[in-house]
Design a protein around this motif. Structure first.
Motif, PDB file in Angstrom:
ATOM      1  N   PHE A  28     -10.137  -2.621   9.862  1.00 30.19           N
ATOM      2  CA  PHE A  28      -9.921  -1.648   8.791  1.00 30.19           C
ATOM      3  C   PHE A  28     -10.687  -2.074   7.546  1.00 30.19           C
ATOM      4  N   ASN A  29     -11.997  -2.133   7.696  1.00 31.45           N
ATOM      5  CA  ASN A  29     -12.849  -2.694   6.642  1.00 31.45           C
ATOM      6  C   ASN A  29     -13.902  -1.714   6.150  1.00 31.45           C
ATOM      7  N   TRP A  30     -13.768  -0.443   6.505  1.00 29.92           N
ATOM      8  CA  TRP A  30     -14.693   0.634   6.150  1.00 29.92           C
ATOM      9  C   TRP A  30     -15.990   0.587   6.936  1.00 29.92           C
ATOM     10  N   GLU A  31     -16.257  -0.499   7.639  1.00 28.26           N
ATOM     11  CA  GLU A  31     -17.474  -0.584   8.449  1.00 28.26           C
ATOM     12  C   GLU A  31     -17.173  -0.268   9.911  1.00 28.26           C
ATOM     13  N   ILE A  32     -16.107  -0.849  10.444  1.00 26.10           N
ATOM     14  CA  ILE A  32     -15.672  -0.508  11.795  1.00 26.10           C
ATOM     15  C   ILE A  32     -14.763   0.714  11.763  1.00 26.10           C
ATOM     16  N   TRP A  33     -13.852   0.752  10.769  1.00 27.85           N
ATOM     17  CA  TRP A  33     -12.914   1.884  10.636  1.00 27.85           C
ATOM     18  C   TRP A  33     -12.436   1.946   9.191  1.00 27.85           C
ATOM     19  N   PRO A  34     -12.067   3.135   8.707  1.00 25.87           N
ATOM     20  CA  PRO A  34     -11.566   3.229   7.334  1.00 25.87           C
ATOM     21  C   PRO A  34     -10.309   2.395   7.122  1.00 25.87           C
ATOM     22  N   ASP A  35     -10.073   2.026   5.878  1.00 22.59           N
ATOM     23  CA  ASP A  35      -8.895   1.244   5.514  1.00 22.59           C
ATOM     24  C   ASP A  35      -7.733   2.200   5.243  1.00 22.59           C
ATOM     25  N   PHE A  36      -6.959   2.471   6.292  1.00 25.50           N
ATOM     26  CA  PHE A  36      -5.873   3.438   6.167  1.00 25.50           C
ATOM     27  C   PHE A  36      -4.686   2.882   5.395  1.00 25.50           C
ATOM     28  N   SER A  37      -4.741   1.624   4.991  1.00 23.91           N
ATOM     29  CA  SER A  37      -3.708   1.106   4.098  1.00 23.91           C
ATOM     30  C   SER A  37      -3.970   1.547   2.653  1.00 23.91           C
ATOM     31  N   ARG A  38      -5.091   2.257   2.432  1.00 23.81           N
ATOM     32  CA  ARG A  38      -5.434   2.764   1.105  1.00 23.81           C
ATOM     33  C   ARG A  38      -5.760   4.254   1.128  1.00 23.81           C
ATOM     34  N   ILE A  39      -5.510   4.890   2.262  1.00 23.23           N
ATOM     35  CA  ILE A  39      -5.781   6.324   2.410  1.00 23.23           C
ATOM     36  C   ILE A  39      -4.457   7.047   2.651  1.00 23.23           C
ATOM     37  N   PRO A  40      -4.154   8.147   1.982  1.00 18.55           N
ATOM     38  CA  PRO A  40      -4.977   8.800   0.947  1.00 18.55           C
ATOM     39  C   PRO A  40      -4.966   8.091  -0.402  1.00 18.55           C
ATOM     40  N   THR A  41      -3.894   7.269  -0.648  1.00 17.20           N
ATOM     41  CA  THR A  41      -3.883   6.452  -1.856  1.00 17.20           C
ATOM     42  C   THR A  41      -3.264   5.106  -1.517  1.00 17.20           C
ATOM     43  N   ALA A  42      -3.488   4.126  -2.362  1.00 17.31           N
ATOM     44  CA  ALA A  42      -2.930   2.793  -2.139  1.00 17.31           C
ATOM     45  C   ALA A  42      -1.411   2.794  -2.277  1.00 17.31           C
ATOM     46  N   THR A  43      -0.860   3.726  -3.038  1.00 15.74           N
ATOM     47  CA  THR A  43       0.594   3.784  -3.237  1.00 15.74           C
ATOM     48  C   THR A  43       1.292   4.655  -2.206  1.00 15.74           C
ATOM     49  N   ALA A  44       0.556   5.492  -1.511  1.00 15.97           N
ATOM     50  CA  ALA A  44       1.142   6.349  -0.466  1.00 15.97           C
ATOM     51  C   ALA A  44       0.201   6.376   0.736  1.00 15.97           C
ATOM     52  N   PRO A  45       0.042   5.234   1.407  1.00 16.36           N
ATOM     53  CA  PRO A  45      -0.950   5.145   2.488  1.00 16.36           C
ATOM     54  C   PRO A  45      -0.420   5.703   3.808  1.00 16.36           C
ATOM     55  N   TYR A  46      -1.342   5.931   4.738  1.00 15.79           N
ATOM     56  CA  TYR A  46      -0.972   6.339   6.092  1.00 15.79           C
ATOM     57  C   TYR A  46      -0.505   5.153   6.932  1.00 15.79           C
ATOM     58  N   MET A  47      -0.832   3.941   6.508  1.00 15.29           N
ATOM     59  CA  MET A  47      -0.533   2.738   7.290  1.00 15.29           C
ATOM     60  C   MET A  47      -0.239   1.604   6.331  1.00 15.29           C
ATOM     61  N   ARG A  48       0.716   0.748   6.703  1.00 17.00           N
ATOM     62  CA  ARG A  48       0.940  -0.429   5.875  1.00 17.00           C
ATOM     63  C   ARG A  48       1.165  -1.656   6.750  1.00 17.00           C
ATOM     64  N   TYR A  49       0.927  -2.812   6.167  1.00 14.54           N
ATOM     65  CA  TYR A  49       1.060  -4.083   6.869  1.00 14.54           C
ATOM     66  C   TYR A  49       2.400  -4.731   6.527  1.00 14.54           C
ATOM     67  N   GLU A  50       3.014  -5.356   7.508  1.00 10.26           N
ATOM     68  CA  GLU A  50       4.255  -6.098   7.308  1.00 10.26           C
ATOM     69  C   GLU A  50       4.094  -7.459   7.970  1.00 10.26           C
TER      70      GLU A  50
END
Length: 254
Positions: A94-116
């Protein structure tokens, strides 16, 4: 808990799918190509993915799954893994080169994915279900998992080779019912198993001398084309455990 095997092979092709276990309808243990067998509706119900390690056969469906269903969900998909594994995902997937960073999409405060971040030995409680990371010994940072319903436990080794700390913990699980353990290579490829930190039947035999509890045992991660040979070698050297081959669509309820 109800666990359905979506994939359990060490490769792909035909009816071979890589590792993915569906827990109830909202949790995945790993997300290999077996996830592709779920319907779109089923994918939208997945809230948590517990990752054993960062190798492609165990994570390959995560990027596409997030992209496919994110807009159909009202909360982020949670990826549970050790800090080391999450660091690999952030840096190499999730580095924008292999795949978009969905922990910051659509926003960093309301992402589609988060890490735990998880830690070995510290359970994650989801309702009545407890999922605890166990030590694994692999070529990259890795864990296995104990899935505890309260009534019984299933232990999944993930990818691993010889591993004394794992058995020390497993032998203390009083409600252990099922053990899913990898054996990726045949005995003729023992050197490759050692190099890649997997097991072969002779190594599995050595590991099982450390198991002190009765358990129903299933073998996973067999390499396609070698699978029948591996199971024959396992039956020949550890038949007293009566191990079964893990199969697609197999269900465990406990």
């Amino acid at each position: 808990m109800k666990i359905k095997v979506l994939g359990c092979s060490g490769g792909i092709g035909g009816d071979q799918y890589t590792t993915a276990l569906l827990v109830d309808d909202d949790i995945l243990i790993d997300a290999g190509t077996g996830v592709n067998r779920l319907s779109m509706e089923a994918l939208t119900r997945i809230d948590h993915v517990f990752i054993t390690h960062s190798h492609m056969d165990h994570i390959t469906s995560i990027p596409l799954m997030v992209d496919t269903v994110a807009r159909m969900r009202d909360k982020p998909l949670v990826l549970h893994a050790t800090e080391a594994t999450l660091g690999i995902l952030r840096g190499h997937i999730f580095n924008w080169e292999i795949w978009p960073d969905f922990s910051r999409i659509p926003t960093a405060t309301a992402p589609y994915m988060r890490y735990e971040t998880i830690a070995i030995g510290k359970p994650v409680q989801l309702g009545q279900r407890r999922i605890t990371a166990l030590p694994a010994n692999h070529a990259v940072p890795a864990v296995g998992y104990q899935l505890d319903s309260g009534t019984a436990s299933l232990v999944f080794t993930g990818d691993t080779t010889t591993n004394d700390p794992f058995w020390e913990i497993v032998n203390g699980i009083g409600n252990l019912r099922y053990l899913i353990i990898e054996t990726a290579f045949s005995n003729k490829e023992r050197e490759i198993a050692v190099l890649s930190k997997h097991l072969c039947p002779s190594m599995l035999q050595e590991e099982l001398t450390k198991l002190k509890l009765p358990v129903e045992m299933y073998i996973t991660h067999l390499k396609p084309g070698e699978d029948a040979l591996i199971m024959r070698e396992i039956d020949a050297c550890i038949g007293n455990y009566q191990p079964h081959r893990l199969m697609n669509d197999q269900v465990f309820e406990f």
